[in-house]
Design a protein around this motif. Structure first.
Motif, PDB file in Angstrom:
ATOM      1  N   LYS A  14      -8.448  -4.850  -1.318  1.00 36.78           N
ATOM      2  CA  LYS A  14      -7.016  -4.647  -1.150  1.00 36.78           C
ATOM      3  C   LYS A  14      -6.343  -4.329  -2.489  1.00 36.78           C
ATOM      4  O   LYS A  14      -5.423  -3.521  -2.559  1.00 36.78           O
ATOM      5  CB  LYS A  14      -6.399  -5.919  -0.565  1.00 36.78           C
ATOM      6  CG  LYS A  14      -5.126  -5.685   0.221  1.00 36.78           C
ATOM      7  CD  LYS A  14      -4.537  -6.979   0.729  1.00 36.78           C
ATOM      8  CE  LYS A  14      -5.391  -7.624   1.792  1.00 36.78           C
ATOM      9  NZ  LYS A  14      -4.825  -8.873   2.299  1.00 36.78           N
ATOM     10  N   ARG A  15      -6.806  -4.975  -3.566  1.00 30.65           N
ATOM     11  CA  ARG A  15      -6.207  -4.782  -4.890  1.00 30.65           C
ATOM     12  C   ARG A  15      -6.636  -3.474  -5.546  1.00 30.65           C
ATOM     13  O   ARG A  15      -6.014  -3.023  -6.497  1.00 30.65           O
ATOM     14  CB  ARG A  15      -6.600  -5.937  -5.808  1.00 30.65           C
ATOM     15  CG  ARG A  15      -5.849  -7.200  -5.502  1.00 30.65           C
ATOM     16  CD  ARG A  15      -5.866  -8.144  -6.694  1.00 30.65           C
ATOM     17  NE  ARG A  15      -5.223  -9.381  -6.338  1.00 30.65           N
ATOM     18  CZ  ARG A  15      -5.845 -10.475  -5.966  1.00 30.65           C
ATOM     19  NH1 ARG A  15      -7.153 -10.496  -5.902  1.00 30.65           N
ATOM     20  NH2 ARG A  15      -5.183 -11.577  -5.653  1.00 30.65           N
ATOM     21  N   GLN A  16      -7.730  -2.891  -5.068  1.00 33.65           N
ATOM     22  CA  GLN A  16      -8.295  -1.701  -5.675  1.00 33.65           C
ATOM     23  C   GLN A  16      -7.367  -0.504  -5.482  1.00 33.65           C
ATOM     24  O   GLN A  16      -6.849  -0.275  -4.405  1.00 33.65           O
ATOM     25  CB  GLN A  16      -9.640  -1.432  -5.015  1.00 33.65           C
ATOM     26  CG  GLN A  16     -10.500  -0.454  -5.706  1.00 33.65           C
ATOM     27  CD  GLN A  16     -11.875  -0.380  -5.029  1.00 33.65           C
ATOM     28  OE1 GLN A  16     -12.112  -0.999  -4.013  1.00 33.65           O
ATOM     29  NE2 GLN A  16     -12.759   0.385  -5.619  1.00 33.65           N
ATOM     30  N   LYS A  17      -7.162   0.267  -6.542  1.00 34.77           N
ATOM     31  CA  LYS A  17      -6.304   1.451  -6.477  1.00 34.77           C
ATOM     32  C   LYS A  17      -7.172   2.689  -6.505  1.00 34.77           C
ATOM     33  O   LYS A  17      -7.983   2.876  -7.398  1.00 34.77           O
ATOM     34  CB  LYS A  17      -5.344   1.458  -7.677  1.00 34.77           C
ATOM     35  CG  LYS A  17      -4.646   2.774  -7.940  1.00 34.77           C
ATOM     36  CD  LYS A  17      -3.331   2.874  -7.223  1.00 34.77           C
ATOM     37  CE  LYS A  17      -2.532   4.073  -7.625  1.00 34.77           C
ATOM     38  NZ  LYS A  17      -2.759   5.260  -6.880  1.00 34.77           N
ATOM     39  N   THR A  18      -6.994   3.553  -5.520  1.00 34.98           N
ATOM     40  CA  THR A  18      -7.727   4.813  -5.531  1.00 34.98           C
ATOM     41  C   THR A  18      -6.886   5.842  -6.283  1.00 34.98           C
ATOM     42  O   THR A  18      -5.676   5.904  -6.122  1.00 34.98           O
ATOM     43  CB  THR A  18      -7.990   5.323  -4.103  1.00 34.98           C
ATOM     44  OG1 THR A  18      -6.742   5.462  -3.419  1.00 34.98           O
ATOM     45  CG2 THR A  18      -8.882   4.370  -3.334  1.00 34.98           C
ATOM     46  N   VAL A  19      -7.559   6.625  -7.107  1.00 34.41           N
ATOM     47  CA  VAL A  19      -6.865   7.643  -7.891  1.00 34.41           C
ATOM     48  C   VAL A  19      -6.866   8.939  -7.092  1.00 34.41           C
ATOM     49  O   VAL A  19      -7.919   9.465  -6.750  1.00 34.41           O
ATOM     50  CB  VAL A  19      -7.551   7.850  -9.257  1.00 34.41           C
ATOM     51  CG1 VAL A  19      -6.890   8.972 -10.029  1.00 34.41           C
ATOM     52  CG2 VAL A  19      -7.514   6.571 -10.061  1.00 34.41           C
ATOM     53  N   GLU A  64       2.525   6.629 -11.294  1.00 31.09           N
ATOM     54  CA  GLU A  64       1.886   5.911 -10.187  1.00 31.09           C
ATOM     55  C   GLU A  64       0.380   5.786 -10.377  1.00 31.09           C
ATOM     56  O   GLU A  64      -0.301   5.179  -9.567  1.00 31.09           O
ATOM     57  CB  GLU A  64       2.174   6.630  -8.863  1.00 31.09           C
ATOM     58  CG  GLU A  64       3.616   6.541  -8.433  1.00 31.09           C
ATOM     59  CD  GLU A  64       3.924   7.435  -7.239  1.00 31.09           C
ATOM     60  OE1 GLU A  64       3.021   8.158  -6.762  1.00 31.09           O
ATOM     61  OE2 GLU A  64       5.083   7.407  -6.793  1.00 31.09           O
ATOM     62  N   GLY A  65      -0.153   6.386 -11.455  1.00 30.56           N
ATOM     63  CA  GLY A  65      -1.579   6.263 -11.750  1.00 30.56           C
ATOM     64  C   GLY A  65      -2.434   7.372 -11.159  1.00 30.56           C
ATOM     65  O   GLY A  65      -3.661   7.264 -11.150  1.00 30.56           O
ATOM     66  N   ASP A  66      -1.806   8.432 -10.666  1.00 33.04           N
ATOM     67  CA  ASP A  66      -2.569   9.534 -10.084  1.00 33.04           C
ATOM     68  C   ASP A  66      -2.805  10.637 -11.118  1.00 33.04           C
ATOM     69  O   ASP A  66      -2.043  10.778 -12.068  1.00 33.04           O
ATOM     70  CB  ASP A  66      -1.818  10.143  -8.892  1.00 33.04           C
ATOM     71  CG  ASP A  66      -1.665   9.150  -7.757  1.00 33.04           C
ATOM     72  OD1 ASP A  66      -2.591   8.355  -7.539  1.00 33.04           O
ATOM     73  OD2 ASP A  66      -0.618   9.177  -7.082  1.00 33.04           O
TER      74      ASP A  66
END
Length: 161
Positions: free
Chosen positions: A69-74, A103-105
């Motif tokens: 859940k905490r993992q962020k996909t780029v 947003e980290g993308d």
């Protein structure tokens, strides 16, 4: 499933019970109505713990789902421009670029050339260099501008904080 003759047993409430042979350790666990679980098999003697195996599996499953859940996909977002872009249109596109990078993308900036614009590729390169200079403090160039057919592309990635 425990094949070694002697194990170090840890009780249900965390106290060490010492090195015991495997059969008596299994008997202790059964006496308490719990399971004997091998916690660290690579030490000598292996460490086993008396606990509820179903509860242990549930907690591990919960921990793994929390990590997912905490993992962020780029994601890679694309911004398309033309070499004769107007100032206001450029500003709007740049707001989008900074928002996506914030947003980290990653952002793929594409410069499209149509018709006679192909004769003035330096205009497209100037605009891509301007984009690179404006986002220099928040993003790094992952793929420098290169021409592929009628498009010139550049990929920007957020800088690690």
């Amino acid at each position: 499933m425990i094949t070694v003759p002697k194990v170090l047993v840890i009780g249900a409430n965390g106290e060490k019970m010492g090195v015991v042979d495997t059969d008596s350790a299994l008997a202790m666990a059964e006496e308490e109505g719990l399971d004997l679980v091998e916690v660290s098999p690579n030490v000598s003697p292996p460490v086993c713990k008396i606990l509820d195996y179903g509860k242990l599996k549930y907690q591990e499953q919960k921990k793994a789902s929390e990590a997912r859940k905490r993992q962020k996909t780029v994601d890679v977002k694309e911004i398309k421009m033309r070499p004769n872009i107007d100032k206001h249109d450029y500003d709007v596109k740049m707001r989008s670029v900074t928002k996506f990078i914030g947003e980290g993308d990653k952002v793929k900036v594409t410069m499209r050339f149509r018709g006679r614009e192909m004769a003035h590729q330096e205009l497209g390169m100037q605009i891509l260099n301007r984009v690179r200079d404006e986002v220099d403090e928040i993003a790094k160039v992952e793929a420098s501008p290169k021409l592929e057919g009628r498009q010139m592309m550049m990929v920007l990635a957020p800088r690690a904080s």
